[in-house]
Design a protein around this motif. Sequence first.
Motif, mmCIF file in Angstrom:
data_model
loop_
_atom_site.group_PDB
_atom_site.id
_atom_site.type_symbol
_atom_site.label_atom_id
_atom_site.label_comp_id
_atom_site.label_asym_id
_atom_site.label_seq_id
_atom_site.Cartn_x
_atom_site.Cartn_y
_atom_site.Cartn_z
ATOM 1 N N THR A 36 0.832 -1.201 0.000
ATOM 2 C CA THR A 36 0.000 0.000 0.000
ATOM 3 C C THR A 36 0.866 1.250 0.000
ATOM 4 O O THR A 36 2.069 1.199 0.284
ATOM 5 N N PHE B 189 -5.241 4.646 4.682
ATOM 6 C CA PHE B 189 -6.129 3.501 4.577
ATOM 7 C C PHE B 189 -7.609 3.880 4.566
ATOM 8 O O PHE B 189 -8.045 4.813 5.241
ATOM 9 N N HIS C 150 -8.514 -0.908 1.486
ATOM 10 C CA HIS C 150 -7.282 -1.490 2.031
ATOM 11 C C HIS C 150 -7.601 -2.541 3.095
ATOM 12 O O HIS C 150 -7.001 -3.632 3.131
ATOM 13 N N ARG D 247 -1.213 11.310 3.680
ATOM 14 C CA ARG D 247 -0.374 10.514 4.568
ATOM 15 C C ARG D 247 -0.872 10.663 6.003
ATOM 16 O O ARG D 247 -1.058 11.785 6.477
ATOM 17 N N GLN E 240 -5.229 1.264 12.348
ATOM 18 C CA GLN E 240 -6.194 0.489 11.561
ATOM 19 C C GLN E 240 -5.634 -0.890 11.195
ATOM 20 O O GLN E 240 -6.362 -1.890 11.216
ATOM 21 N N ILE F 282 3.763 0.109 3.827
ATOM 22 C CA ILE F 282 3.277 1.478 3.659
ATOM 23 C C ILE F 282 4.439 2.298 3.112
ATOM 24 O O ILE F 282 5.418 2.560 3.810
ATOM 25 N N GLY G 257 -0.519 3.635 1.975
ATOM 26 C CA GLY G 257 -1.096 4.208 3.183
ATOM 27 C C GLY G 257 -2.384 4.956 2.928
ATOM 28 O O GLY G 257 -3.051 4.767 1.919
ATOM 29 N N ASP H 294 -2.944 4.894 10.135
ATOM 30 C CA ASP H 294 -2.770 3.657 9.357
ATOM 31 C C ASP H 294 -2.314 2.507 10.256
ATOM 32 O O ASP H 294 -2.817 1.376 10.146
ATOM 33 N N SER I 93 -7.760 6.743 -1.655
ATOM 34 C CA SER I 93 -7.091 7.673 -0.746
ATOM 35 C C SER I 93 -7.188 9.101 -1.260
ATOM 36 O O SER I 93 -7.186 10.054 -0.478
#
Length: 282
Positions: A29, A33, A37, A73, A81, A55, A31, A78, A186
Motif C-alpha cells: 500500500t 487507509f 485497504h 499521509r 487500523q 506502507i 497508506g 494507518d 485515498s
Amino acid sequence: MQNIHEPSAIGRRCESLRREGKTIGLVPTMGAFHEGHLSLMRRARAENDVVIVSIFVNPIQFARGEDFDSYPRDLQDDLAQAERAGVDLVFTPSAEAIYPDGFQTYVDVTEITDGLCGASRPGHFRGVTTIVTKLFNLVRPHRAYFGQKDYQQSAVVRRLVDDLNLDLEIVLLPTIREADGLAMSSRNVRLTPEERQAACVLYASLRLTEERVEAGERNTKLLLDEMRTMIETEPLARIDYVALCDPETLKPLDQIEGPMLAAIAVRFGETRLIDNLLITLP
C-alpha cells in the motif's frame, strides 16, 4: 503488531518465518487507509499465517507535476487500523532505504503498460513494477493482495509474476465503494464537496455501459460515445480516458464478443480518479 523500517530487517524476519513453515500474505500500500485497504488485510488474515502490510509512498511512480507531495499521509492512523485488522508486521521504509545513493536498476513490463494509465502517466508502471519486485524479493510472500480499482496495476503485476517465474499468487479483490457508488480511494479526501458530488458520474457511466451491453448493444464506438457524453454532462469533470478493453491484454476492443473491461480516468479539479467495471455478456 511490529513495525519494521529497514529492508534488511524485514528480509531477515521473513526468511525466518519461511523457515518456520509460515505462510505469508503481503498487502502492498501507499497508506491513507480506507475500507478498500482493510478488505485486503482481512482477506490476507483469513488465508495466511502471517500478514504483512507495506506502507510506502513510492516516489518513482509519480511523474513531475503529479501529486507526490500532496498524496494523503497519516501513518499513525494507518498503524492503528492495521493492528485492528489483525496485521502482524508493517513495513514502513524511507525512500532513502529503498532507493539508496547509486540506485540504477528498474523493472519494465511492456505492452500491457502502453495504454490506459500507462499512456497518460509515462514511467508510472516502471515505478510500480520496480517497488513491487523489491517488496516481493524482501518479503517473499506466498500471496499478495490487490484491489480491482487499480485493475491495470494488478494486471501488470500478474504479468511480472508470470514472466519472471516468481513463486507467489496474486489475489485480486473487488472494488469497495461508497454508498453512492464512488470507488474508495485515498485521493477522495482531496475532493471539494462539489467535486465529491460530481465524481458520482464515474460509476454511473460504467453502470450505463454495463446496462447497455446487457440489453444487447455491441457497438464499442457507440458505447464509448455514450460514456463520454454522460461524463461530460458534469461540468467539473475533465476526461483523461474512457476505454473498453480486453481484460487480459488491456488492448482496446473493436467489437464485443466476450468479457470486457470498461475503464475510465477523470480529473476533478487537481484530483485524478480512476474506476473500472468488468462486464460479461448475458
